[in-house]
Every structure is written in C-alpha cells, then in structure tokens.
Design an enzyme around this catalytic site. Structure first.
Site, short mmCIF file in Angstrom:
data_model
loop_
_atom_site.label_atom_id
_atom_site.label_comp_id
_atom_site.label_asym_id
_atom_site.label_seq_id
_atom_site.Cartn_x
_atom_site.Cartn_y
_atom_site.Cartn_z
N GLY A 33 0.82 -1.21 0.00
CA GLY A 33 0.00 0.00 0.00
C GLY A 33 0.85 1.26 0.00
O GLY A 33 2.03 1.22 -0.34
N GLU A 37 4.14 6.44 -7.61
CA GLU A 37 4.41 6.22 -9.04
C GLU A 37 5.24 4.96 -9.30
O GLU A 37 5.16 4.37 -10.37
CB GLU A 37 5.11 7.44 -9.65
CG GLU A 37 4.16 8.58 -9.98
CD GLU A 37 3.03 8.17 -10.94
OE1 GLU A 37 3.33 7.53 -11.96
OE2 GLU A 37 1.87 8.47 -10.65
N GLY A 38 6.07 4.56 -8.34
CA GLY A 38 6.83 3.32 -8.50
C GLY A 38 5.90 2.12 -8.62
O GLY A 38 6.02 1.30 -9.53
N HIS A 39 4.92 2.05 -7.71
CA HIS A 39 3.94 0.96 -7.78
C HIS A 39 3.13 1.06 -9.08
O HIS A 39 2.83 0.05 -9.72
CB HIS A 39 2.97 1.04 -6.60
CG HIS A 39 3.60 0.92 -5.25
ND1 HIS A 39 3.70 1.99 -4.40
CD2 HIS A 39 4.15 -0.13 -4.61
CE1 HIS A 39 4.28 1.60 -3.27
NE2 HIS A 39 4.58 0.32 -3.37
N GLN A 155 15.49 -8.10 -2.83
CA GLN A 155 14.17 -8.74 -2.78
C GLN A 155 13.87 -9.45 -4.10
O GLN A 155 13.36 -10.57 -4.12
CB GLN A 155 13.10 -7.69 -2.49
CG GLN A 155 11.68 -8.22 -2.58
CD GLN A 155 10.68 -7.23 -2.08
OE1 GLN A 155 10.50 -7.06 -0.88
NE2 GLN A 155 10.01 -6.53 -2.99
N SER A 188 7.67 4.92 -0.09
CA SER A 188 6.74 5.49 0.89
C SER A 188 7.52 6.08 2.07
O SER A 188 7.03 6.96 2.78
CB SER A 188 5.76 4.44 1.37
OG SER A 188 6.47 3.33 1.87
#
Ligand code: AMP
Length: 285
Positions: A33, A37-39, A155, A188
């Site tokens: 959540g 803009e990356g998401h 990741q 975030s």
C-alpha cells in the site's frame, strides 16, 4: 477493468470467487500500500501485458524486524483503491492478517544465505518474512506473471530464487526503478524525510552513478568501486552509511578483486532517522 473500479477481496474465499471468471494472462503486483508512481509503473506494465490485473495490499508484519517501523508504516486503503482504479486494476486483494496467516500458522519460507546478507543482515528475519508472504500470495493469486521492482534489488533476487526453488506459478518480471527528479528512488519512506534530509537523500543516487561511471570507465576492482561510493556518501554529513555492496547478482556474495561484471551494486543509508536503500545493476564488462 470494471467501470466502477476494482473488485475488493478481503478473504481468500472472496479472492477465489473474484478470480473465477477472469481471463488469462493474469498479472500480479504485490504491495504494502501507500501506493506511489513506483507501484503505478508495475501496475501499468501488468495492465499492458495481461487480461486480468490483480494487486495485493498487505502490510506484512513478518517482514518488519522493528515494531516501531511497522507501526509507522502509512496505511490508506481508500486512496490506494483510487490509484488501483486509475491504473486499471481488476481485483485488489486486501486481506486481514489472519487471511494470510491463519491461526496457528507456523510454516515459513527461508531463501537461505541470500536472505542473510545485506538487508537480511541489518534486518534479521526480513527475507523469511518476504519469502513466506510472496509464496502465499503467488499461490493464492496463481498469476501468469508477477511484477517486482528492481529498486528492492535483493528482494527481486530472493523472489526469483524462491520462485525457481519452489516452482511457484508464473514468471517473475523485474521492472525499472521510478525516481524523483533529483534521482531519489520513490518510496513510501521518503514522506518521513524532513526537507533538509529529503535534499540530502539524493546522495544515494549520486553514489550509485559515480560507481556506474567508474565501472563504465574501466574500473573493475570491487574494493575501488565500494570506495568510490563511500567517498561520495562521506561528502553528505546527514548520510549515515549502513552498508555499501558490490556483489554477484545471483549469489549476492561480495565481489573481491577485479570483476568485469555483471554486478549488483547496492547501498543502505540512514538519513534523518529514515533508512533508505537503492541499487544499480552493472552490466557484464
Ligand atoms: P512495497 O509496497 O514497498 O512492498 O513495494 C511493492 C513493489 O513495488 C515491490 O516490487 C517494489 O520493488 C516496487 N517498488 C517500490 N518502489 C518502487 C520504485 N520507486 N520503482 C519501481 N518499483 C518500486
């Protein structure tokens, strides 16, 4: 995409029902959540390549090693749903904790040594948490393609490894890092930076660009590449280095001596109490 925004599934059962009649290929983006803009770049890529786009919004408690970090994580499902609607997401899976980890849940996924270096060394248990939640989510969503950001370089390495080792369904697709105009990778966490720290945080990108330039200019000694990063970071007094790394992009073992590439260069730096990470892939020489 439905005219009135995505279907929101709160339980495993609701997710199964929402996906029952959807078309393939199915693209999946896992998020915590606080969408930016990356998401959105991942959601757009999924939209362009899929008949059905599924996003998950779940702040995974198991990947936080500090309770204060988990508590401070921004949560605003309403505005995240607006972002998903604008990006053409079909189904949002926004489960409560017990839907992901049923009562008594005891099984974890350990990606091995690649999960214990770098971020894994600084944040014990982090990648067991990541690997476990990604395995559960990919199992529930059964996507044809799952999209992950290159910004979280380790990741992505971990996710590719568990997908291969555990035969998770679908392909893993890495997507380029989306940056602010000064080069800071969107995150975030950036919202927590005070103005002077926000300005100072651009030093992470400058350090990575210095390494990229040095490597392109023929510097192949891993130690020198690390020093190049540290020298740039040392010029910003607000930056406190956790680690700088020049490593093999698959094993994440630190490179020694002269190495032509490919290499994964990464760093973690604390600025104004906020821990920031970034990375850059260096091509084969
Ligand atoms: P998060 O919500 O932080 O778990 O991130 C969800 C996904 O978005 C992960 O695959 C991240 O790597 C990806 N992501 C986060 N920030 C960026 C960014 N600035 N550019 C590209 N992808 C990102």
């Amino acid at each position: 995409m439905p005219e009135d925004g995505p279907v929101v599934a709160r339980t495993r059962e609701e997710l199964r029902a929402a996906l029952a009649s959807t078309g393939r290929p199915r693209g999946f983006v896992a998020t915590m959540g606080a969408l930016h803009e990356g998401h959105v770049s991942l959601l757009r890529r999924a939209r362009a390549e899929s008949a059905t786009v599924v996003a998950s919004i779940f702040v995974n408690p198991r990947q936080f090693d500090r309770a204060d970090d988990l508590a401070a994580y921004p949560r605003d499902l309403g505005s995240d749903l607006d972002v998903c609607a604008a990006a053409g997401v079909d189904v949002v899976f926004a489960p409560a904790g017990e839907e992901v980890y049923p009562p008594g849940s005891a099984t974890t996924v350990d990606p091995g040594p690649i999960g214990r270096v770098l971020e894994g060394a600084s944040r014990p248990g982090h990648f067991v948490g990541v690997a476990t939640v990604v395995t559960i989510l990919i199992d529930l969503v059964a996507p044809d393609r799952s999209y992950f950001g290159e910004k979280d370089g380790q990741q992505l390495v971990v996710v590719r490894r568990i997908a291969r080792d555990l035969a998770l369904p679908g392909a893993i697709v890495g997507c380029p890092t989306v940056r602010e105009p000064d080069g800071l990778a969107m995150s975030s966490r950036n919202e927590r930076l005070a103005p002077a720290d926000r300005e100072a945080a651009a030093v992470l990108r400058r350090a990575l660009l210095a390494v990229r330039d040095a490597h392109a200019g023929g510097v192949t000694d891993a130690g020198r590449l690390r020093t190049t990063m540290l020298e740039v970071l040392a010029r910003e007094p607000r930056a406190h280095v956790d680690y700088v790394s020049v490593a093999d992009p698959e094993t994440l073992v630190e490179a020694e001596g002269s190495r032509a590439g490919p290499l994964l260069v990464s760093l973690a730096v604390e600025v104004g109490g906020v821990r920031l990470i970034d990375c850059e892939a260096l091509p084969a020489g």
